[in-house]
Write an enzyme that holds these catalytic residues in place. Structure first.
Site, PDB file in Angstrom:
ATOM      1  N   ASP A  71      18.598 114.938  28.377  1.00 15.76           N
ATOM      2  CA  ASP A  71      17.683 113.817  28.459  1.00 15.76           C
ATOM      3  C   ASP A  71      16.907 113.995  29.763  1.00 15.76           C
ATOM      4  O   ASP A  71      17.345 114.734  30.662  1.00 15.76           O
ATOM      5  CB  ASP A  71      18.481 112.510  28.437  1.00 15.76           C
TER       6      ASP A  71
ATOM      7  N   ASP B 115      14.750 111.302  32.050  1.00 20.63           N
ATOM      8  CA  ASP B 115      14.903 110.286  33.101  1.00 20.63           C
ATOM      9  C   ASP B 115      16.372 109.890  33.261  1.00 20.63           C
ATOM     10  O   ASP B 115      17.026 109.469  32.297  1.00 20.63           O
ATOM     11  CB  ASP B 115      14.093 109.037  32.757  1.00 20.63           C
TER      12      ASP B 115
END
Length: 221
Positions: A12, A14
């Protein structure tokens, strides 16, 4: 913990691969200043980033997406963020070392994010990570976002590695569910942007790490 023999690694963006909170904080406080509202501390912002621009603005302005001027406000914020999105954003500790090791071992890596391409590609261009990701999957690329399996399956296809030989690392339940739905191994990044009422240990990930530097020993054999 012994490292697994993963053939590909997915992150992922952020709160997992990149610490983007400082630039989100700058951007939120700039728009708050424009609208003559008090600034927010970075600590307040970190737990909300996972909810995207809508969540950030709803918190900062005490409003909701149904308000008449919400989309205008969001467009203003996103333009501000685009101008500041790589000023202080950086890899979490230890991840530059991990990416280098993946490159040395010819293990492909990629990104699966709910952040639109406009912002994701701009950040990656400015940071120039080495080695560069060989797959970047954003909401623009798929019909179904995480926690659906589709984004992770697309990334695995682009990397040329079967899901069962891939690990997906994320700081939200939707990341772990997306990886699990796709058939990958999963690592919950408890160091990321976690809501106060979230319990990463309950997400059902294969591994849980409290520090980004712990990921290295889980994925590098």
């Amino acid at each position: 913990m012994s490292p697994a023999n993963y053939q590909a690694v997915l992150f992922d963006l952020d709160g997992t691969l990149l610490d983007t909170a400082p630039d989100f904080t700058t951007s939120i406080n700039l728009i708050l200043e424009r609208h003559q509202r008090p600034a927010l501390a970075e600590g307040d912002i970190r737990a909300i980033i996972t909810h995207g621009s809508a969540g950030l603005l709803s918190h900062a302005f005490n409003c909701n997406e149904d308000d008449a001027n919400f989309e205008t406000l969001r467009a203003e914020f996103l333009d501000i963020y685009f101008e500041h999105l790589a000023q202080k954003t950086c890899l979490f500790p230890g991840l530059a070392k991990l990416l280098k090791a993946l490159g040395q071992r010819d293990i492909p890596w990629g990104i699966v994010t709910n952040k639109p391409h406009r912002f994701t590609s701009a950040i990656l261009e400015r940071l120039a990570l080495q080695p560069a990701p060989q797959s970047v999957v954003c909401p623009d690329d798929v019909e179904h976002n995480k926690p659906h399996a589709e984004p992770v399956l697309l990334a695995c296809k682009q990397l040329g590695v079967a899901p069962q030989h891939t690990v997906f690392i994320g700081d939200h339940l939707r990341d772990i569910e997306s990886g699990r739905n796709a058939g990958t191994a999963t690592i919950a990044a408890a160091f990321g942007y976690i809501d106060a009422d979230e319990r990463p240990q309950d997400w059902g990930a294969d591994y849980l790490v409290d520090d980004s530097r712990q990921i290295f020993d889980l994925v590098i054999a």
